[in-house]
Design an enzyme around this catalytic site. Structure first.
Site, PDB file in Angstrom:
ATOM      1  N   GLY A 267       0.866  -1.180   0.000  1.00 21.39           N
ATOM      2  CA  GLY A 267       0.000   0.000   0.000  1.00 21.39           C
ATOM      3  C   GLY A 267       0.897   1.223   0.000  1.00 21.39           C
ATOM      4  O   GLY A 267       2.026   1.167  -0.491  1.00 21.39           O
ATOM      5  N   CYS A 270       2.709   5.735  -2.742  1.00 19.04           N
ATOM      6  CA  CYS A 270       3.382   5.729  -4.051  1.00 19.04           C
ATOM      7  C   CYS A 270       3.206   4.480  -4.905  1.00 19.04           C
ATOM      8  O   CYS A 270       2.931   4.616  -6.090  1.00 19.04           O
ATOM      9  CB  CYS A 270       4.845   6.074  -3.867  1.00 19.04           C
ATOM     10  SG  CYS A 270       5.035   7.834  -3.513  1.00 19.04           S
ATOM     11  N   ASP A 428      -3.607 -19.245  11.926  1.00 19.51           N
ATOM     12  CA  ASP A 428      -3.513 -19.485  10.483  1.00 19.51           C
ATOM     13  C   ASP A 428      -2.885 -18.224   9.881  1.00 19.51           C
ATOM     14  O   ASP A 428      -3.050 -17.122  10.425  1.00 19.51           O
ATOM     15  CB  ASP A 428      -4.900 -19.744   9.875  1.00 19.51           C
ATOM     16  CG  ASP A 428      -4.815 -20.629   8.622  1.00 19.51           C
ATOM     17  OD1 ASP A 428      -3.717 -20.749   8.054  1.00 19.51           O
ATOM     18  OD2 ASP A 428      -5.861 -21.188   8.242  1.00 19.51           O
TER      19      ASP A 428
HETATM   20  N1  NAI Z   1       6.243  10.515  -0.129  1.00 17.56           N
HETATM   21  C1  NAI Z   1       7.243   9.780  -0.582  1.00 17.56           C
HETATM   22  O1  NAI Z   1       7.783   8.926   0.135  1.00 17.56           O
HETATM   23  C2  NAI Z   1       7.763   9.967  -1.977  1.00 17.56           C
HETATM   24  C3  NAI Z   1       7.152  10.841  -2.869  1.00 17.56           C
HETATM   25  N2  NAI Z   1       7.652  10.999  -4.150  1.00 17.56           N
HETATM   26  C4  NAI Z   1       7.012  11.926  -5.078  1.00 17.56           C
HETATM   27  O2  NAI Z   1       7.285  13.271  -4.656  1.00 17.56           O
HETATM   28  C5  NAI Z   1       6.183  14.136  -4.991  1.00 17.56           C
HETATM   29  C6  NAI Z   1       5.743  14.895  -3.741  1.00 17.56           C
HETATM   30  O3  NAI Z   1       5.201  13.951  -2.845  1.00 17.56           O
HETATM   31  P1  NAI Z   1       5.028  14.256  -1.284  1.00 17.56           P
HETATM   32  O4  NAI Z   1       6.184  15.038  -0.779  1.00 17.56           O
HETATM   33  O5  NAI Z   1       4.706  12.935  -0.659  1.00 17.56           O
HETATM   34  O6  NAI Z   1       3.731  15.205  -1.323  1.00 17.56           O
HETATM   35  P2  NAI Z   1       2.952  15.851  -0.080  1.00 17.56           P
HETATM   36  O7  NAI Z   1       1.517  15.764  -0.424  1.00 17.56           O
HETATM   37  O8  NAI Z   1       3.470  15.275   1.189  1.00 17.56           O
HETATM   38  O9  NAI Z   1       3.408  17.408  -0.064  1.00 17.56           O
HETATM   39  C7  NAI Z   1       3.172  18.319  -1.075  1.00 17.56           C
HETATM   40  C8  NAI Z   1       3.283  19.767  -0.540  1.00 17.56           C
HETATM   41  O10 NAI Z   1       3.132  20.636  -1.671  1.00 17.56           O
HETATM   42  C9  NAI Z   1       2.356  21.773  -1.271  1.00 17.56           C
HETATM   43  N3  NAI Z   1       1.768  22.397  -2.460  1.00 17.56           N
HETATM   44  C10 NAI Z   1       0.706  21.978  -3.203  1.00 17.56           C
HETATM   45  N4  NAI Z   1       0.518  22.811  -4.256  1.00 17.56           N
HETATM   46  C11 NAI Z   1       1.475  23.777  -4.186  1.00 17.56           C
HETATM   47  C12 NAI Z   1       1.827  24.898  -5.002  1.00 17.56           C
HETATM   48  N5  NAI Z   1       1.170  25.207  -6.121  1.00 17.56           N
HETATM   49  N6  NAI Z   1       2.892  25.658  -4.618  1.00 17.56           N
HETATM   50  C13 NAI Z   1       3.585  25.357  -3.499  1.00 17.56           C
HETATM   51  N7  NAI Z   1       3.300  24.311  -2.693  1.00 17.56           N
HETATM   52  C14 NAI Z   1       2.266  23.522  -3.036  1.00 17.56           C
HETATM   53  C15 NAI Z   1       1.356  21.196  -0.280  1.00 17.56           C
HETATM   54  O11 NAI Z   1       0.836  22.217   0.565  1.00 17.56           O
HETATM   55  C16 NAI Z   1       2.219  20.163   0.475  1.00 17.56           C
HETATM   56  O12 NAI Z   1       2.839  20.727   1.623  1.00 17.56           O
HETATM   57  C17 NAI Z   1       5.104  13.230  -5.611  1.00 17.56           C
HETATM   58  O13 NAI Z   1       5.229  13.276  -7.021  1.00 17.56           O
HETATM   59  C18 NAI Z   1       5.485  11.846  -5.105  1.00 17.56           C
HETATM   60  O14 NAI Z   1       5.071  10.814  -5.977  1.00 17.56           O
HETATM   61  C19 NAI Z   1       8.780  10.346  -4.573  1.00 17.56           C
HETATM   62  C20 NAI Z   1       9.442   9.481  -3.721  1.00 17.56           C
HETATM   63  C21 NAI Z   1       8.977   9.205  -2.377  1.00 17.56           C
HETATM   64  O1  UGA Z   2       8.002   6.431  -4.549  1.00 17.77           O
HETATM   65  C1  UGA Z   2       7.885   6.373  -3.326  1.00 17.77           C
HETATM   66  O2  UGA Z   2       7.173   7.098  -2.662  1.00 17.77           O
HETATM   67  C2  UGA Z   2       8.622   5.339  -2.540  1.00 17.77           C
HETATM   68  O3  UGA Z   2       7.837   4.109  -2.546  1.00 17.77           O
HETATM   69  C3  UGA Z   2       8.406   3.043  -1.784  1.00 17.77           C
HETATM   70  O4  UGA Z   2       8.568   3.412  -0.424  1.00 17.77           O
HETATM   71  P1  UGA Z   2       7.361   3.364   0.654  1.00 17.77           P
HETATM   72  O5  UGA Z   2       6.050   3.444  -0.053  1.00 17.77           O
HETATM   73  O6  UGA Z   2       7.709   4.374   1.684  1.00 17.77           O
HETATM   74  O7  UGA Z   2       7.390   1.954   1.363  1.00 17.77           O
HETATM   75  P2  UGA Z   2       8.106   0.542   1.165  1.00 17.77           P
HETATM   76  O8  UGA Z   2       8.999   0.304   2.317  1.00 17.77           O
HETATM   77  O9  UGA Z   2       8.679   0.400  -0.189  1.00 17.77           O
HETATM   78  O10 UGA Z   2       6.838  -0.432   1.293  1.00 17.77           O
HETATM   79  C4  UGA Z   2       5.768  -0.374   0.352  1.00 17.77           C
HETATM   80  C5  UGA Z   2       4.733  -1.439   0.650  1.00 17.77           C
HETATM   81  O11 UGA Z   2       5.223  -2.736   0.291  1.00 17.77           O
HETATM   82  C6  UGA Z   2       4.993  -3.651   1.346  1.00 17.77           C
HETATM   83  N1  UGA Z   2       6.075  -4.664   1.336  1.00 17.77           N
HETATM   84  C7  UGA Z   2       7.365  -4.281   1.225  1.00 17.77           C
HETATM   85  C8  UGA Z   2       8.375  -5.217   1.218  1.00 17.77           C
HETATM   86  C9  UGA Z   2       8.063  -6.583   1.302  1.00 17.77           C
HETATM   87  O12 UGA Z   2       8.930  -7.499   1.276  1.00 17.77           O
HETATM   88  N2  UGA Z   2       6.751  -6.937   1.415  1.00 17.77           N
HETATM   89  C10 UGA Z   2       5.740  -6.010   1.434  1.00 17.77           C
HETATM   90  O13 UGA Z   2       4.557  -6.379   1.519  1.00 17.77           O
HETATM   91  C11 UGA Z   2       4.983  -2.798   2.622  1.00 17.77           C
HETATM   92  O14 UGA Z   2       4.266  -3.430   3.646  1.00 17.77           O
HETATM   93  C12 UGA Z   2       4.310  -1.536   2.128  1.00 17.77           C
HETATM   94  O15 UGA Z   2       2.894  -1.670   2.199  1.00 17.77           O
HETATM   95  C13 UGA Z   2       9.797   2.725  -2.359  1.00 17.77           C
HETATM   96  O16 UGA Z   2      10.420   1.705  -1.564  1.00 17.77           O
HETATM   97  C14 UGA Z   2      10.688   3.970  -2.378  1.00 17.77           C
HETATM   98  O17 UGA Z   2      11.936   3.653  -3.017  1.00 17.77           O
HETATM   99  C15 UGA Z   2       9.981   5.076  -3.178  1.00 17.77           C
HETATM  100  O18 UGA Z   2      10.752   6.275  -3.184  1.00 17.77           O
END
Ligand code: NAI
Ligand code: UGA
EC number: 1.1.1.22
Length: 432
Positions: A267, A270, A428
């Site tokens: 879940g 991303c 289970d």
């Molecule tokens: N959350 C994660 O672990 C990861 C996220 N990404 C990618 O990074 C991107 C950002 O994701 P998150 O940081 O999780 O998003 P988020 O939803 O946590 O944060 C986005 C922020 O942008 C702000 N915002 C929205 N519209 C705006 C605007 N027009 N100008 C300025 N600020 C604005 C919001 O108020 C919010 O604080 C997405 O494309 C996501 O797929 C990539 C890798 C990991």
């Molecule tokens: O694009 C993103 O936002 C990020 O998505 C994932 O990171 P994240 O969603 O934080 O979590 P993960 O640790 O990757 O786990 C994802 C899901 O897979 C499940 N999972 C993971 C590993 C596993 O062996 N089995 C399994 O069911 C976890 O329970 C969880 O629900 C990727 O691991 C990151 O590299 C990426 O940057």
């Protein structure tokens, strides 16, 4: 260097805080005034281990937040770290990216020196050059390569490990079509590369390739989990221990040990969004992504299999059932696309009386399901329950023992291989 970061969510805050820690001056732009106030007060606007300390050290000092895009003008490079959520058809919603690009273009219009715009958000190949760049060109009256440059730099950090992953990455992907953009991004990352514990690979590539690398990475990992889940389901049918099998195949370095934990599936914010987006993008070009479709189908089936196992052991209508774990994975309070939701829905269909427990995600789930009961501890959730379904692999669940004695019927259905089968419980599991 002076770096600006637009968006202060999970990614924006993490990278802004680290850039400040690495010695850059950082300006953070967000439209949310509460987020901006938190950053300037030295407080983390999101929950991430270690972030509070970094924010306390740099917020309001080397890292200053604002709602005013004009403040970006003084920086050399701007990272766009904005949400790219799913539309109903799985494609990505670029409205935040487009709005930010326009505001940035207005700033670049007034700037005399060169500016680098870096797309950090996850976007479909072609988006940076064909959607974002033209908006900046229109708003600024300048063209790419003359007045501003553009690059794509995807992020691979995981929630719960964001700081460690960002400061010590396996790879830094720099997608750019001109040498100056590559050189500027290398300078931004130079202090990080020097400080990293490992030896991160710098992948210099095209913009479209960088965009695709991010989707390929997440699609591969999601498919790896679905594959081990499918194999685990077959193991279960033949009475084979799926985890012993996984440990053995992990010894083949071509497979490796990561992402081989079978169970309820994936879940989070991303994997579901990104797999949906790349499937929609494939269909947009008349390519049928059969394997990625199956990746999702297997994932959707796992909660149903858990509920089928429950039905094999007891009829829960009118009975108290404990849902153990609500977050999409341990270490976070994030419930986006958590497997707990289909499990709760299945229990509601069965007229069970649900009592849910999670060490940190309860309040988030309460907003979505205000009418179910929430326990303050695992022991409280188990007390009087006729069944317990383990949904998230929190470590504390592995330590449960005498607590099972308080159950009305000790039926334990394990979705994450977190409970040891033992005398006194009717165990289970999805893969055991
Ligand atoms: N959350 C994660 O672990 C990861 C996220 N990404 C990618 O990074 C991107 C950002 O994701 P998150 O940081 O999780 O998003 P988020 O939803 O946590 O944060 C986005 C922020 O942008 C702000 N915002 C929205 N519209 C705006 C605007 N027009 N100008 C300025 N600020 C604005 C919001 O108020 C919010 O604080 C997405 O494309 C996501 O797929 C990539 C890798 C990991
Ligand atoms: O694009 C993103 O936002 C990020 O998505 C994932 O990171 P994240 O969603 O934080 O979590 P993960 O640790 O990757 O786990 C994802 C899901 O897979 C499940 N999972 C993971 C590993 C596993 O062996 N089995 C399994 O069911 C976890 O329970 C969880 O629900 C990727 O691991 C990151 O590299 C990426 O940057």
């Amino acid at each position: 260097m002076h770096v600006s970061v637009v968006g202060s969510g999970y990614i924006g805050t993490t990278i802004a805080a680290w850039f400040a820690e690495l010695g850059h001056t950082v300006t953070n732009v967000d439209i949310d005034e509460d987020v901006v106030a938190a950053v300037n007060n030295g407080e983390a606007p999101i929950h991430e281990p270690g972030l509070d300390e970094l924010m306390a050290a740099h917020g309001g000092d080397a890292l200053v937040a604002t709602t005013d895009y004009d403040e970006v003008a003084g920086s050399d490079v701007t990272f766009l770290a904005l949400p790219t959520p799913s539309n109903d058809d799985g494609s990505i919603d670029l409205s935040a990216m487009k709005a930010a690009a326009e505001s940035l273009g207005d700033v670049i219009a007034e700037k005399d020196d060169d500016h680098l715009v870096v797309v950090k958000s996850t976007v479909i190949p072609g988006t940076t050059a064909e959607t974002i760049a033209p908006i900046i060109e229109d708003a600024s009256g300048k063209t790419v390569g003359e007045g501003f440059r553009i690059a794509m730099n995807p992020e691979f950090l995981r929630e719960g490990f964001a700081l460690d992953d960002f400061k010590d990455p396996d790879k830094i992907v720099i997608g750019a079509e001109d040498d100056q953009a590559v050189e500027t991004l290398n300078r931004v990352y130079e202090p990080l590369v020097e400080a990293a514990a490992g030896d991160p690979a710098i992948v210099e590539t095209g913009i479209r390739e960088a965009e695709m690398i991010k989707y390929a990475n997440n699609a591969f990992l999601a498919t790896k989990v679905s594959l081990i889940n499918e194999l685990g389901n077959i193991c279960k049918e033949y009475g084979v221990d799926a985890y012993e099998v996984a440990d053995a195949i992990a010894l083949d370095h071509r497979i490796d040990e990561h992402f081989l934990r079978s169970g309820l599936g994936w879940g989070g914010s991303c994997f579901p969004k990104d797999v949906a987006a790349i499937r929609a993008a494939a269909r947009d070009r008349d390519y049928d992504p059969v394997l990625l479709d199956a990746t999702v189908e297997v994932n959707d089936r796992q909660p149903e299999r858990l509920l089928d196992l429950l039905d094999d052991h007891t009829d829960v209508a009118g009975k108290r059932v404990a849902v153990m774990g609500l977050a999409f994975k341990p270490g976070t309070d994030d419930i986006r696309y958590t497997r707990a939701v289909p499990v709760i829905e299945g229990l509601l269909e069965r007229d069970a009386e649900i009592v849910a427990y999670d060490p940190v995600a309860t309040e988030n789930m309460r907003e979505q399901y205000p009418d179910i009961t929430y326990a303050d501890s695992a022991a409280e959730a188990l007390e009087g329950a006729s069944a317990a379904l383990f949904v998230t692999d929190w470590d504390e669940f592995g330590a449960l023992d005498a607590e099972f004695e308080a159950m009305a019927e000790p039926v334990v259905i394990d979705g994450r291989r977190i409970v040891e089968p033992r005398d006194g419980i009717e165990y289970d599991g999805l893969t055991w």
